[in-house]
Design a protein around this motif. Sequence first.
Motif, PDB file in Angstrom:
ATOM      1  N   LEU A 139       0.846  -1.191   0.000  1.00 49.21           N
ATOM      2  CA  LEU A 139       0.000   0.000   0.000  1.00 49.21           C
ATOM      3  C   LEU A 139       0.882   1.242   0.000  1.00 49.21           C
ATOM      4  N   LEU A 140       0.546   2.183  -0.859  1.00 44.80           N
ATOM      5  CA  LEU A 140       1.236   3.470  -0.872  1.00 44.80           C
ATOM      6  C   LEU A 140       0.567   4.335   0.188  1.00 44.80           C
ATOM      7  N   THR A 141       1.276   4.594   1.284  1.00 43.72           N
ATOM      8  CA  THR A 141       0.676   5.276   2.428  1.00 43.72           C
ATOM      9  C   THR A 141       1.106   6.732   2.550  1.00 43.72           C
ATOM     10  N   GLY A 142       2.029   7.160   1.738  1.00 44.72           N
ATOM     11  CA  GLY A 142       2.483   8.538   1.765  1.00 44.72           C
ATOM     12  C   GLY A 142       3.477   8.760   0.646  1.00 44.72           C
ATOM     13  N   GLU A 143       3.971   9.986   0.533  1.00 48.04           N
ATOM     14  CA  GLU A 143       4.933  10.274  -0.520  1.00 48.04           C
ATOM     15  C   GLU A 143       6.189   9.428  -0.344  1.00 48.04           C
ATOM     16  N   ARG A 144       6.511   8.685  -1.417  1.00 48.44           N
ATOM     17  CA  ARG A 144       7.720   7.861  -1.453  1.00 48.44           C
ATOM     18  C   ARG A 144       7.744   6.797  -0.348  1.00 48.44           C
ATOM     19  N   ARG A 145       6.565   6.298   0.005  1.00 46.19           N
ATOM     20  CA  ARG A 145       6.537   5.334   1.112  1.00 46.19           C
ATOM     21  C   ARG A 145       5.455   4.275   0.894  1.00 46.19           C
ATOM     22  N   PHE A 146       5.905   3.066   0.585  1.00 43.87           N
ATOM     23  CA  PHE A 146       5.031   1.904   0.572  1.00 43.87           C
ATOM     24  C   PHE A 146       5.117   1.198   1.915  1.00 43.87           C
ATOM     25  N   GLU A 147       4.034   0.558   2.301  1.00 40.44           N
ATOM     26  CA  GLU A 147       4.035  -0.342   3.449  1.00 40.44           C
ATOM     27  C   GLU A 147       3.496  -1.692   2.997  1.00 40.44           C
ATOM     28  N   ILE A 148       4.123  -2.756   3.455  1.00 31.09           N
ATOM     29  CA  ILE A 148       3.650  -4.107   3.154  1.00 31.09           C
ATOM     30  C   ILE A 148       2.694  -4.503   4.274  1.00 31.09           C
ATOM     31  N   VAL A 149       1.441  -4.739   3.919  1.00 28.39           N
ATOM     32  CA  VAL A 149       0.406  -5.006   4.911  1.00 28.39           C
ATOM     33  C   VAL A 149      -0.193  -6.389   4.663  1.00 28.39           C
ATOM     34  N   ASP A 150      -0.865  -6.895   5.694  1.00 29.39           N
ATOM     35  CA  ASP A 150      -1.656  -8.111   5.550  1.00 29.39           C
ATOM     36  C   ASP A 150      -3.063  -7.720   5.108  1.00 29.39           C
ATOM     37  N   ALA A 151      -3.560  -8.399   4.096  1.00 28.26           N
ATOM     38  CA  ALA A 151      -4.890  -8.115   3.564  1.00 28.26           C
ATOM     39  C   ALA A 151      -5.595  -9.437   3.285  1.00 28.26           C
ATOM     40  N   PRO A 152      -6.917  -9.437   3.308  1.00 27.22           N
ATOM     41  CA  PRO A 152      -7.629 -10.687   3.011  1.00 27.22           C
ATOM     42  C   PRO A 152      -7.489 -11.063   1.541  1.00 27.22           C
ATOM     43  N   VAL A 153      -7.445 -12.344   1.274  1.00 23.81           N
ATOM     44  CA  VAL A 153      -7.473 -12.813  -0.112  1.00 23.81           C
ATOM     45  C   VAL A 153      -8.833 -12.435  -0.698  1.00 23.81           C
ATOM     46  N   PRO A 154      -8.864 -11.796  -1.876  1.00 25.41           N
ATOM     47  CA  PRO A 154     -10.151 -11.336  -2.423  1.00 25.41           C
ATOM     48  C   PRO A 154     -11.087 -12.493  -2.748  1.00 25.41           C
ATOM     49  N   ASP A 155     -12.387 -12.237  -2.546  1.00 25.79           N
ATOM     50  CA  ASP A 155     -13.403 -13.203  -2.948  1.00 25.79           C
ATOM     51  C   ASP A 155     -13.507 -13.243  -4.466  1.00 25.79           C
ATOM     52  N   VAL A 156     -13.965 -14.370  -4.982  1.00 17.10           N
ATOM     53  CA  VAL A 156     -14.076 -14.570  -6.422  1.00 17.10           C
ATOM     54  C   VAL A 156     -15.542 -14.680  -6.800  1.00 17.10           C
ATOM     55  N   GLY A 157     -15.986 -13.832  -7.746  1.00 16.08           N
ATOM     56  CA  GLY A 157     -17.341 -13.901  -8.246  1.00 16.08           C
ATOM     57  C   GLY A 157     -17.509 -15.037  -9.238  1.00 16.08           C
ATOM     58  N   PRO A 158     -18.749 -15.296  -9.659  1.00 18.20           N
ATOM     59  CA  PRO A 158     -19.005 -16.428 -10.572  1.00 18.20           C
ATOM     60  C   PRO A 158     -18.220 -16.347 -11.879  1.00 18.20           C
ATOM     61  N   ASP A 159     -18.016 -15.117 -12.410  1.00 22.62           N
ATOM     62  CA  ASP A 159     -17.312 -14.972 -13.694  1.00 22.62           C
ATOM     63  C   ASP A 159     -15.871 -14.534 -13.506  1.00 22.62           C
ATOM     64  N   GLU A 160     -15.320 -14.748 -12.310  1.00 17.06           N
ATOM     65  CA  GLU A 160     -13.968 -14.290 -12.002  1.00 17.06           C
ATOM     66  C   GLU A 160     -13.034 -15.458 -11.709  1.00 17.06           C
ATOM     67  N   VAL A 161     -11.753 -15.136 -11.734  1.00 20.06           N
ATOM     68  CA  VAL A 161     -10.734 -16.096 -11.321  1.00 20.06           C
ATOM     69  C   VAL A 161      -9.855 -15.425 -10.275  1.00 20.06           C
ATOM     70  N   LEU A 162      -9.317 -16.241  -9.401  1.00 22.52           N
ATOM     71  CA  LEU A 162      -8.327 -15.767  -8.436  1.00 22.52           C
ATOM     72  C   LEU A 162      -6.956 -16.053  -9.013  1.00 22.52           C
ATOM     73  N   VAL A 163      -6.149 -15.015  -9.129  1.00 22.36           N
ATOM     74  CA  VAL A 163      -4.816 -15.148  -9.713  1.00 22.36           C
ATOM     75  C   VAL A 163      -3.766 -14.926  -8.630  1.00 22.36           C
ATOM     76  N   ARG A 164      -2.864 -15.881  -8.512  1.00 25.97           N
ATOM     77  CA  ARG A 164      -1.699 -15.709  -7.637  1.00 25.97           C
ATOM     78  C   ARG A 164      -0.666 -14.911  -8.423  1.00 25.97           C
ATOM     79  N   VAL A 165      -0.398 -13.699  -7.988  1.00 26.90           N
ATOM     80  CA  VAL A 165       0.453 -12.790  -8.743  1.00 26.90           C
ATOM     81  C   VAL A 165       1.912 -13.229  -8.655  1.00 26.90           C
ATOM     82  N   ALA A 166       2.541 -13.284  -9.805  1.00 22.82           N
ATOM     83  CA  ALA A 166       3.961 -13.615  -9.867  1.00 22.82           C
ATOM     84  C   ALA A 166       4.824 -12.366  -9.964  1.00 22.82           C
ATOM     85  N   ALA A 167       4.359 -11.395 -10.725  1.00 26.27           N
ATOM     86  CA  ALA A 167       5.137 -10.179 -10.953  1.00 26.27           C
ATOM     87  C   ALA A 167       4.202  -9.054 -11.351  1.00 26.27           C
ATOM     88  N   CYS A 168       4.649  -7.849 -11.111  1.00 28.98           N
ATOM     89  CA  CYS A 168       3.884  -6.676 -11.536  1.00 28.98           C
ATOM     90  C   CYS A 168       4.873  -5.588 -11.925  1.00 28.98           C
TER      91      CYS A 168
END
Length: 320
Positions: free
Chosen positions: A5-34
């Motif tokens: 999460l970008l929490t301020g200028e020039r500052r990311f924080e790594i946070v714990d977040a829930p795994v998103p729910d998946v709708g009927p027409d969606e897929v859950l993707v395990r991100v490898a790179a961005c």
Amino acid sequence: MKKALLTGERRFEIVDAPVPDVGPDEVLVRVAACGVCASELDMWSGVAGATFPMAPGHEATGTVEALGSEVVGLRVGEAVAVWVTTGGFGEFVAVKEAYCHPVGDIPLTLALGEPVACAVNAVDLARVRLGDEVLVVGGGFMGNLVQELVALSGASRVIVADTRQDALERARTLGADRVVDVTREPIVDVVSDLTGGKGVDISFEVTGVQQPLSWLGDVTRMSGKIAIAGYHQGPPRSLPLAQWNYMAFDIVNCHFREVSVINEGIARGMRLLSSGRLSMEPLVTHFFDLEDIDKAFQTLEDKPEGFVKANVLIGAAGER
């Protein structure tokens, strides 16, 4: 899951977040790179007036982890490039099936579908014709992609202009017919000499800064095209509109917001990468772990010699 999460200028924080729910027409993707996009740099540095906290990241690739009940065209474990608008710097994203594009044997660290789509759609919209003479202003990541795609479209001459020697050398390696160091050579004179005084048929502006806008009209032929592919954030820009009017230029805005157009561009880009006609290997140059995401953005800002593109690897999937 871990998420940046970008929490301020020039500052990311790594946070714990829930795994998103998946709708009927969606897929859950395990991100490898961005990938780190230059359009996000002003958010990180505070220039764009971002509202914190926020979750950037839209150049995600990964593997399918779970399927919604209506998904029929994908399988668990399949490698995909995905269209997301936020949250790509996290371990999981939930996206519609239609926004997932199989990448086959392309390494996930190189299958950055969204930026390839931007370049594919830009060149497509500019309608490069067989035999066109083309100038690409900007030898960075997006300029390199545009240069390669212009050549594939059948341009007879591709000229690349930049201020950095390493960028110009890379453009030459990628097949540019002529490179121009605009700090040492008068670009208007060079283009005039190369084109017999008429100017190029199409000029692509891929820098996102003011200076090229001031002289594009002097290097583009009458009734030629000026394609704005650079992302112009920050203060307003000035255009020599009287000249552009008189020269009857076709002004092409190479930015898209229609999701269907973006997804079509990703699909076409993946086919070009899979066929080997387009290569990302020389362009994705710097890799960072999620915990070092601020360093990735700092590197994009600094652009050390040899830098083209930063990619953030996320979890074990990023090792593929």
